[in-house]
Scaffold this motif. Sequence first.
Motif, PDB file in Angstrom:
ATOM      1  N   HIS A   1      -5.203  -1.266  14.284  1.00  8.16           N
ATOM      2  CA  HIS A   1      -5.758  -1.005  12.951  1.00  8.16           C
ATOM      3  C   HIS A   1      -4.602  -0.929  11.958  1.00  8.16           C
ATOM      4  O   HIS A   1      -3.639  -0.197  12.165  1.00  8.16           O
ATOM      5  N   ALA A   2      -4.695  -1.679  10.873  1.00  8.80           N
ATOM      6  CA  ALA A   2      -3.579  -1.785   9.919  1.00  8.80           C
ATOM      7  C   ALA A   2      -3.233  -0.451   9.256  1.00  8.80           C
ATOM      8  O   ALA A   2      -2.064  -0.077   9.183  1.00  8.80           O
ATOM      9  N   ALA A   3      -4.221   0.267   8.764  1.00  2.17           N
ATOM     10  CA  ALA A   3      -3.946   1.492   8.003  1.00  2.17           C
ATOM     11  C   ALA A   3      -3.813   2.732   8.875  1.00  2.17           C
ATOM     12  O   ALA A   3      -3.057   3.649   8.542  1.00  2.17           O
ATOM     13  N   PHE A   4      -4.550   2.783   9.991  1.00  2.00           N
ATOM     14  CA  PHE A   4      -4.568   3.980  10.828  1.00  2.00           C
ATOM     15  C   PHE A   4      -4.360   3.629  12.298  1.00  2.00           C
ATOM     16  O   PHE A   4      -5.247   3.834  13.123  1.00  2.00           O
ATOM     17  N   PRO A   5      -3.179   3.122  12.666  1.00  2.00           N
ATOM     18  CA  PRO A   5      -2.936   2.812  14.081  1.00  2.00           C
ATOM     19  C   PRO A   5      -2.688   4.081  14.885  1.00  2.00           C
ATOM     20  O   PRO A   5      -2.346   5.127  14.334  1.00  2.00           O
ATOM     21  N   CYS A   6      -2.828   3.980  16.192  1.00  4.78           N
ATOM     22  CA  CYS A   6      -2.635   5.140  17.072  1.00  4.78           C
ATOM     23  C   CYS A   6      -1.162   5.528  17.211  1.00  4.78           C
ATOM     24  O   CYS A   6      -0.856   6.562  17.783  1.00  4.78           O
ATOM     25  N   THR A   7      -0.277   4.744  16.666  1.00  2.00           N
ATOM     26  CA  THR A   7       1.155   5.016  16.765  1.00  2.00           C
ATOM     27  C   THR A   7       1.713   5.763  15.551  1.00  2.00           C
ATOM     28  O   THR A   7       2.912   5.975  15.460  1.00  2.00           O
ATOM     29  N   LYS A   8       0.836   6.156  14.619  1.00  3.06           N
ATOM     30  CA  LYS A   8       1.279   6.853  13.413  1.00  3.06           C
ATOM     31  C   LYS A   8       0.535   8.169  13.238  1.00  3.06           C
ATOM     32  O   LYS A   8      -0.654   8.263  13.509  1.00  3.06           O
ATOM     33  N   ALA A   9       1.255   9.165  12.729  1.00  2.00           N
ATOM     34  CA  ALA A   9       0.644  10.391  12.215  1.00  2.00           C
ATOM     35  C   ALA A   9       0.655  10.233  10.704  1.00  2.00           C
ATOM     36  O   ALA A   9       1.721  10.155  10.087  1.00  2.00           O
ATOM     37  N   ILE A  10      -0.527  10.130  10.114  1.00  2.00           N
ATOM     38  CA  ILE A  10      -0.670   9.887   8.682  1.00  2.00           C
ATOM     39  C   ILE A  10      -0.909  11.217   7.975  1.00  2.00           C
ATOM     40  O   ILE A  10      -1.828  11.960   8.332  1.00  2.00           O
ATOM     41  N   ILE A  11      -0.087  11.517   6.961  1.00  3.15           N
ATOM     42  CA  ILE A  11      -0.315  12.709   6.156  1.00  3.15           C
ATOM     43  C   ILE A  11      -1.198  12.255   5.001  1.00  3.15           C
ATOM     44  O   ILE A  11      -0.846  11.369   4.231  1.00  3.15           O
ATOM     45  N   TRP A  12      -2.388  12.858   4.909  1.00  7.86           N
ATOM     46  CA  TRP A  12      -3.430  12.444   3.982  1.00  7.86           C
ATOM     47  C   TRP A  12      -3.666  13.543   2.957  1.00  7.86           C
ATOM     48  O   TRP A  12      -3.840  14.702   3.318  1.00  7.86           O
ATOM     49  N   ASP A  13      -3.676  13.180   1.684  1.00  5.80           N
ATOM     50  CA  ASP A  13      -4.016  14.122   0.615  1.00  5.80           C
ATOM     51  C   ASP A  13      -5.439  13.793   0.180  1.00  5.80           C
ATOM     52  O   ASP A  13      -5.677  12.766  -0.464  1.00  5.80           O
ATOM     53  N   ASP A  14      -6.387  14.638   0.540  1.00  5.19           N
ATOM     54  CA  ASP A  14      -7.779  14.314   0.255  1.00  5.19           C
ATOM     55  C   ASP A  14      -8.113  14.416  -1.223  1.00  5.19           C
ATOM     56  O   ASP A  14      -9.057  13.784  -1.680  1.00  5.19           O
ATOM     57  N   SER A  15      -7.343  15.164  -2.009  1.00  9.53           N
ATOM     58  CA  SER A  15      -7.606  15.204  -3.450  1.00  9.53           C
ATOM     59  C   SER A  15      -7.288  13.851  -4.084  1.00  9.53           C
ATOM     60  O   SER A  15      -7.899  13.464  -5.063  1.00  9.53           O
ATOM     61  N   GLN A  16      -6.332  13.126  -3.506  1.00  8.58           N
ATOM     62  CA  GLN A  16      -5.992  11.783  -3.969  1.00  8.58           C
ATOM     63  C   GLN A  16      -6.706  10.704  -3.150  1.00  8.58           C
ATOM     64  O   GLN A  16      -6.658   9.536  -3.498  1.00  8.58           O
ATOM     65  N   GLN A  17      -7.299  11.120  -2.031  1.00 13.24           N
ATOM     66  CA  GLN A  17      -7.961  10.232  -1.082  1.00 13.24           C
ATOM     67  C   GLN A  17      -7.059   9.059  -0.681  1.00 13.24           C
ATOM     68  O   GLN A  17      -7.460   7.900  -0.683  1.00 13.24           O
ATOM     69  N   ARG A  18      -5.818   9.438  -0.298  1.00 16.57           N
ATOM     70  CA  ARG A  18      -4.866   8.416   0.151  1.00 16.57           C
ATOM     71  C   ARG A  18      -3.773   9.059   1.002  1.00 16.57           C
ATOM     72  O   ARG A  18      -3.559  10.272   0.960  1.00 16.57           O
ATOM     73  N   ALA A  19      -3.101   8.199   1.751  1.00 17.99           N
ATOM     74  CA  ALA A  19      -1.967   8.643   2.555  1.00 17.99           C
ATOM     75  C   ALA A  19      -0.795   8.939   1.629  1.00 17.99           C
ATOM     76  O   ALA A  19      -0.527   8.181   0.689  1.00 17.99           O
ATOM     77  N   ILE A  20      -0.095  10.051   1.896  1.00 23.98           N
ATOM     78  CA  ILE A  20       1.088  10.405   1.101  1.00 23.98           C
ATOM     79  C   ILE A  20       2.347  10.401   1.961  1.00 23.98           C
ATOM     80  O   ILE A  20       3.436  10.649   1.464  1.00 23.98           O
TER      81      ILE A  20
END
Length: 182
Positions: free
Chosen positions: A75-94
């Motif tokens: 998966h391009a945006a959410f692969p199993c090899t990444k820990a994504i820090i997500w800001d839900d107020s911005q609704q995007r990865a930071i």
Amino acid sequence: MAGRQEIATEPRVNAISFNQTGDCCAYATTHGFAIHAINPQQESIRRDLGGASLSHAKMLYSTNIMVLVGEDRNHAAFPCTKAIIWDDSQQRAIGEICHGSPVKNVALGRNRLAVCLEHAVHIYNLDHLECIHSAETTHNPLGILDMATTDTKTVVATLGHGVGEVQLVVSSSSDDDDDAAT
């Protein structure tokens, strides 16, 4: 002959975790994530991430900051090899932390993020996403990992080097020093 009809399905829950204060519960699903408030008991957020199936969704206290881990390597945006820090107020990865192998689990604390891989745990300063400690572990396909935080320290527990061993990593909450104990 009639064409094939797609049947909409409800998202499957892949993982559940409480935040550090126990007042919210995060659900990683096959479509994204959801947050439920405990008092009153109600769904407060549901995010469909465009087909991203998540293996983990962890919430930082009662903030808008989440750590998300995908279930699929491709998966391009959410692969199993990444820990994504997500800001839900911005609704995007930071921010993101990339690894060459699948992330098996994550633990989140006041200013720390622990990322568990199959043979190692990496602890990051959450403010700068700098790795402050890495520890090799025995084979850990289940991602056995937990974290406890206080005002003065963070303790990460995971598997040790041998079967039946537990490894504790203690770090001060005010700096990047840490001590490992097995």
